[in-house]
Structures are given as structure tokens and as C-alpha cells.
Design a protein around this motif. Structure first.
Motif, PDB file in Angstrom:
ATOM      1  N   LEU A  61      11.907  -1.734   4.397  1.00 41.77           N
ATOM      2  CA  LEU A  61      12.585  -3.036   4.502  1.00 41.77           C
ATOM      3  C   LEU A  61      12.553  -3.801   3.179  1.00 41.77           C
ATOM      4  CD1 LEU A  61      11.275  -4.173   8.002  1.00 41.77           C
ATOM      5  CD2 LEU A  61      13.634  -3.547   7.425  1.00 41.77           C
ATOM      6  N   GLY A  62      11.941  -3.212   2.156  1.00 43.63           N
ATOM      7  CA  GLY A  62      11.917  -3.823   0.828  1.00 43.63           C
ATOM      8  C   GLY A  62      10.661  -4.601   0.495  1.00 43.63           C
ATOM      9  N   HIS A  63       9.680  -4.618   1.360  1.00 37.29           N
ATOM     10  CA  HIS A  63       8.463  -5.393   1.127  1.00 37.29           C
ATOM     11  C   HIS A  63       7.575  -4.720   0.083  1.00 37.29           C
ATOM     12  CE1 HIS A  63       9.160  -8.230   4.424  1.00 37.29           C
ATOM     13  NE2 HIS A  63       9.644  -7.191   5.087  1.00 37.29           N
ATOM     14  N   ARG A  64       6.998  -5.545  -0.769  1.00 35.12           N
ATOM     15  CA  ARG A  64       6.053  -5.073  -1.779  1.00 35.12           C
ATOM     16  C   ARG A  64       4.768  -5.894  -1.744  1.00 35.12           C
ATOM     17  NH1 ARG A  64       9.119  -1.778  -1.164  1.00 35.12           N
ATOM     18  NH2 ARG A  64      10.345  -0.539  -2.619  1.00 35.12           N
ATOM     19  N   ARG A  65       4.895  -7.191  -1.506  1.00 33.37           N
ATOM     20  CA  ARG A  65       3.691  -8.033  -1.389  1.00 33.37           C
ATOM     21  C   ARG A  65       3.216  -8.006   0.073  1.00 33.37           C
ATOM     22  NH1 ARG A  65       6.653 -11.953  -3.876  1.00 33.37           N
ATOM     23  NH2 ARG A  65       6.285 -13.428  -2.174  1.00 33.37           N
ATOM     24  N   ILE A  66       2.510  -6.941   0.383  1.00 34.63           N
ATOM     25  CA  ILE A  66       2.034  -6.737   1.760  1.00 34.63           C
ATOM     26  C   ILE A  66       0.529  -6.963   1.793  1.00 34.63           C
ATOM     27  CG2 ILE A  66       1.905  -5.135   3.704  1.00 34.63           C
ATOM     28  CD1 ILE A  66       4.233  -3.566   2.365  1.00 34.63           C
ATOM     29  N   VAL A  67       0.101  -7.896   2.613  1.00 33.70           N
ATOM     30  CA  VAL A  67      -1.323  -8.222   2.766  1.00 33.70           C
ATOM     31  C   VAL A  67      -1.848  -7.571   4.049  1.00 33.70           C
ATOM     32  CG1 VAL A  67      -2.920 -10.120   3.336  1.00 33.70           C
ATOM     33  CG2 VAL A  67      -1.294 -10.359   1.439  1.00 33.70           C
ATOM     34  N   GLU A 107      -0.761  -0.735  -6.107  1.00 36.70           N
ATOM     35  CA  GLU A 107      -2.195  -1.017  -6.025  1.00 36.70           C
ATOM     36  C   GLU A 107      -2.524  -2.419  -6.524  1.00 36.70           C
ATOM     37  OE1 GLU A 107      -6.366   1.377  -6.872  1.00 36.70           O
ATOM     38  OE2 GLU A 107      -4.501   2.003  -7.863  1.00 36.70           O
ATOM     39  N   ALA A 108      -1.800  -2.883  -7.546  1.00 30.44           N
ATOM     40  CA  ALA A 108      -2.056  -4.220  -8.093  1.00 30.44           C
ATOM     41  C   ALA A 108      -1.704  -5.310  -7.091  1.00 30.44           C
ATOM     42  CB  ALA A 108      -1.266  -4.418  -9.391  1.00 30.44           C
ATOM     43  N   GLU A 109      -0.802  -5.012  -6.144  1.00 30.14           N
ATOM     44  CA  GLU A 109      -0.391  -5.995  -5.147  1.00 30.14           C
ATOM     45  C   GLU A 109      -1.286  -5.969  -3.894  1.00 30.14           C
ATOM     46  OE1 GLU A 109       1.880  -8.202  -5.434  1.00 30.14           O
ATOM     47  OE2 GLU A 109       3.245  -7.531  -7.018  1.00 30.14           O
ATOM     48  N   ALA A 110      -2.115  -4.936  -3.781  1.00 29.56           N
ATOM     49  CA  ALA A 110      -2.917  -4.769  -2.564  1.00 29.56           C
ATOM     50  C   ALA A 110      -3.898  -5.932  -2.405  1.00 29.56           C
ATOM     51  CB  ALA A 110      -3.667  -3.447  -2.605  1.00 29.56           C
ATOM     52  N   ARG A 111      -3.991  -6.423  -1.181  1.00 29.26           N
ATOM     53  CA  ARG A 111      -4.922  -7.502  -0.885  1.00 29.26           C
ATOM     54  C   ARG A 111      -5.396  -7.396   0.565  1.00 29.26           C
ATOM     55  NH1 ARG A 111      -3.795 -14.078  -0.689  1.00 29.26           N
ATOM     56  NH2 ARG A 111      -5.992 -14.684  -0.426  1.00 29.26           N
ATOM     57  N   VAL A 112      -6.707  -7.356   0.740  1.00 27.16           N
ATOM     58  CA  VAL A 112      -7.303  -7.314   2.073  1.00 27.16           C
ATOM     59  C   VAL A 112      -7.995  -8.650   2.322  1.00 27.16           C
ATOM     60  CG1 VAL A 112      -9.004  -6.208   3.569  1.00 27.16           C
ATOM     61  CG2 VAL A 112      -7.621  -4.817   1.996  1.00 27.16           C
ATOM     62  N   VAL A 113      -7.535  -9.368   3.332  1.00 27.93           N
ATOM     63  CA  VAL A 113      -8.138 -10.641   3.705  1.00 27.93           C
ATOM     64  C   VAL A 113      -9.195 -10.374   4.779  1.00 27.93           C
ATOM     65  CG1 VAL A 113      -7.752 -12.931   4.696  1.00 27.93           C
ATOM     66  CG2 VAL A 113      -6.028 -11.914   3.171  1.00 27.93           C
ATOM     67  N   PRO A 114     -10.454 -10.758   4.556  1.00 27.69           N
ATOM     68  CA  PRO A 114     -11.489 -10.528   5.573  1.00 27.69           C
ATOM     69  C   PRO A 114     -11.143 -11.222   6.884  1.00 27.69           C
ATOM     70  CG  PRO A 114     -12.467 -11.182   3.474  1.00 27.69           C
ATOM     71  CD  PRO A 114     -10.988 -11.398   3.343  1.00 27.69           C
ATOM     72  N   GLY A 115     -11.462 -10.549   7.985  1.00 29.81           N
ATOM     73  CA  GLY A 115     -11.182 -11.129   9.295  1.00 29.81           C
ATOM     74  C   GLY A 115     -11.858 -10.342  10.391  1.00 29.81           C
ATOM     75  N   ASP A 116     -11.392 -10.520  11.611  1.00 26.82           N
ATOM     76  CA  ASP A 116     -11.880  -9.738  12.740  1.00 26.82           C
ATOM     77  C   ASP A 116     -10.775  -9.658  13.789  1.00 26.82           C
ATOM     78  OD1 ASP A 116     -11.941 -12.120  14.321  1.00 26.82           O
ATOM     79  OD2 ASP A 116     -13.962 -12.559  13.595  1.00 26.82           O
ATOM     80  N   HIS A 117     -11.078  -9.088  14.939  1.00 27.61           N
ATOM     81  CA  HIS A 117     -10.057  -8.850  15.953  1.00 27.61           C
ATOM     82  C   HIS A 117      -9.917 -10.008  16.935  1.00 27.61           C
ATOM     83  CE1 HIS A 117     -10.132  -4.172  15.420  1.00 27.61           C
ATOM     84  NE2 HIS A 117      -9.458  -4.793  14.470  1.00 27.61           N
ATOM     85  N   THR A 118      -9.769 -11.230  16.410  1.00 28.11           N
ATOM     86  CA  THR A 118      -9.615 -12.406  17.267  1.00 28.11           C
ATOM     87  C   THR A 118      -8.422 -13.239  16.811  1.00 28.11           C
ATOM     88  OG1 THR A 118     -11.027 -13.837  15.918  1.00 28.11           O
ATOM     89  CG2 THR A 118     -12.112 -12.521  17.623  1.00 28.11           C
TER      90      THR A 118
END
Length: 333
Positions: A168-174, A201-212
Motif C-alpha cells: 500500500l506504499g507504507h514505509r514509516r511503519i511502527v 531498518e532506519a525507519e523501524a520503531r518498536v513502541v513498548p506496550g502490552d496486550h491491553t
């Protein structure tokens, strides 16, 4: 049974024959015994009868009360257990009730085997439990523990979601992480691998969270606060599960962000929650009914064949595209 026998004018042995639906009683006598039993409110105690034979034929299910996907699994466990001649006993995990307490409650009620839905327990606990009784871990795999495992191919599910967004063209995927939740580590690794594979890889971002839901709400607030400080919103978010995706959607929509025009959201599980939101959540489906079937069957087969070693079932996930994913915004850099 003695009361029924006395009132019906038959022997206790004949009452037993009727309740066990065995030959030896005329239809007239059978109907009289059943009518008397109904009149005095007697019900055969099947649990006591089974225990007298040394079996309870009961499967204990440990589940997290707030996890919607566990409800889907339980709906599948009941019919399969009934088909195989087993009863089901539930024991819930809550913020104030530990897995250990939930498990011990099931064992104290003489459950023959345990189905653990989304366990967070330490590997040593699962190993010890697997040596005490027949146990099946659903949605979470722990290396070398003496229990059966039933889970989906997490990495495949994430790859499907990522390929969908990238097409779909997305590159900034969190990625909104699931913390210690079942499957989270595998989903996190698969997300990073997909971003590397596509040179992002430079765009990769993991936001800490949980399953709530609260985790999703807080992530939405974080992304919106960063936008107000000049950092652009990501064009897509892959959430750790449907609950956190739903919380994220709540934050975004309340702030006027249009989904999917401004930002796409993808969940994981395809729990019944994903069907309830107005636009329908794009998500990765885990086949809850099939997972439940495998879990029950593995438990029963090991109960009836004590020499059978624990096994593992890895089921195929499937991306379900609904209304929360769309093409990358035209003005996105």
C-alpha cells in the motif's frame, strides 16, 4: 438413589441401571423411576461416579479474564471436549489472581489435564507442571518444557501484515509491542526482519506496550504528542494484538486522525473485538476453533496413551483485510 428406589417401589440396583441407561429395566419401570427422580429433584452425580472409577474426565482451562481471544478459544474447547467425553472446568487469571493460584485450583478439583491459554509463567514452572500432569500451552511456546504446544506461525502472520502495508506504499511503519504477551517476541522479531528486508531498518520503531486497550491508548497519545512537537505521525501501526489496536484507534479518532486516510492500523488475533468497531479492524487471524481442537485432542490423547510424548502444532495464520488499512497518504514523505 435409595430415596428414588423406595418411592418408585424398585431396588436401588434397578435405579442404577436406569440412570446408566443399561438394559435390564422395562420401559414402564424406566419411566416411573425417571418421573420419581424428577419429582424429588434427584440428579445423578456424574463427577462422583467418575471419581469412584478413578477418573474425573475433566479438562481444566486456565485463561486470562480480560483477554478477548481467550473467549474465542474457550468457545472452541467446549464442543471438542464434549465430543471426546470430557467436561471442562475454567479458572481465571486476573490482576489479583496469579496463574499459579488458577492452576492449583484446577488441580484441587481433580482436573486430569490442563489447557493453559496464553500463559506468562516462567519456563521452570511450566516444566514442573508438565511433569506433574498432562498440560497444553496454547499461544505460547517454551523450549524444552514437558508440555504440548499449540500456536500459530507468528512470523508468517507478521510477514503477511507487513507485505500488505508495504504494497500500500507504507514505509514509516511502527510496531506497538506486546511486551511479555504470548507470541510478542516472535512478532517483534518478524517486524524488524521485514523492515530490514525492505531496506527500511532506519525507519523501524518498536513502541513498548502490552496486550491491553490502555497500552494502545497511551501509544496513541505518545504519537500525537510527538506530532505536536514536529515529528510526523507514522503512516501505519502494526499492533501486538486486537485489544491494543482498538485502544490506539480510540486515541487517534478522538484526536481527529482519520483511519485509514491519515494512518493505517493492523491488529493481530481476529478476536470478536475486531468485528465490533465501526470500520472493521484489519488483523491477522489465528484460527481459534482449530487451536482449541488441537489443544483438547493433544490433552486427551496423552491421557489415554500415557507413554505418548508432548507434541507441537503450528497453525497457519491469515491476514484479514478490513477498513483500518489503506494506501499511504498522498502527502506523506
Amino acid at each position: 438413589m435409595a430415596d428414588v428406589a423406595a418411592r418408585a417401589g424398585v431396588s436401588r440396583a434397578l435405579v442404577s441401571i436406569v440412570f446408566r441407561n443399561q438394559p435390564g429395566a422395562s420401559e414402564k419401570t424406566r419411566q416411573r423411576v425417571l418421573r420419581v427422580a424428577d419429582e424429588i429433584g434427584y440428579r445423578p452425580d456424574s463427577a462422583a461416579r467418575l471419581l469412584a472409577r478413578g477418573r474425573s474426565r475433566t479438562l481444566g482451562v486456565m485463561f486470562a479474564v480480560q483477554q478477548t481471544f481467550h473467549t474465542n478459544l474457550i468457545e472452541g474447547i467446549y464442543p471438542e471436549a464434549e465430543r471426546l467425553g470430557y467436561e471442562v472446568l475454567l479458572s481465571g487469571v486476573t490482576p489479583g489472581r496469579s496463574e499459579e493460584k488458577a492452576v492449583e485450583a484446577l488441580l484441587s478439583h481433580r482436573c486430569e489435564a490442563l489447557l493453559l491459554l496464553g500463559s506468562f509463567a516462567e519456563p521452570a514452572f511450566l516444566e514442573e507442571l508438565g511433569r506433574r500432569t498432562v498440560a497444553v500451552s496454547v499461544s505460547r511456546r517454551v523450549a524444552h518444557a514437558h508440555v504440548d504446544f499449540v500456536h500459530s506461525a507468528e512470523a508468517k502472520g507478521v510477514r503477511q501484515a507487513m507485505e500488505h502495508l508495504l504494497e500500500l506504499g507504507h514505509r514509516r511503519i511502527v510496531h506497538l509491542d506486546g511486551g511479555r504477551g504470548p507470541g510478542s517476541a516472535e512478532r517483534r522479531r518478524a517486524y524488524r526482519a521485514a523492515m530490514r528486508r525492505h531496506g527500511l531498518e532506519a525507519e523501524a520503531r518498536v513502541v513498548p506496550g502490552d496486550h491491553t486497550e490502555q497500552s494502545g491508548i497511551e501509544t496513541g497519545r505518545l504519537l500525537l504528542a510527538e506530532r505536536d512537537q514536529g515529528r510526523p505521525l507514522p503512516t501505519a501501526v502494526l499492533a501486538g494484538n486486537d485489544r491494543s489496536a482498538t485502544g490506539l484507534l480510540m486515541s487517534l479518532i478522538r484526536a481527529g486522525v482519520e483511519v485509514p486516510r491519515d494512518l493505517s492500523v493492523v491488529g493481530y488475533d481476529d478476536s470478536h473485538l475486531s468485528h465490533l468497531i465501526p470500520v472493521g479492524l484489519t488483523t491477522v487471524r489465528q484460527d481459534a476453533a482449530l487451536m482449541a481442537e488441537y489443544a483438547v485432542r493433544y490433552a486427551v490423547e496423552r491421557l489415554e496413551n500415557p507413554g505418548l510424548q508432548p507434541r507441537e502444532a503450528v497453525l497457519e495464520p491469515k491476514l484479514v483485510v478490513r477498513g483500518t488499512s489503506g494506501p499511504v497518504p498522498g502527502d506523506a514523505p
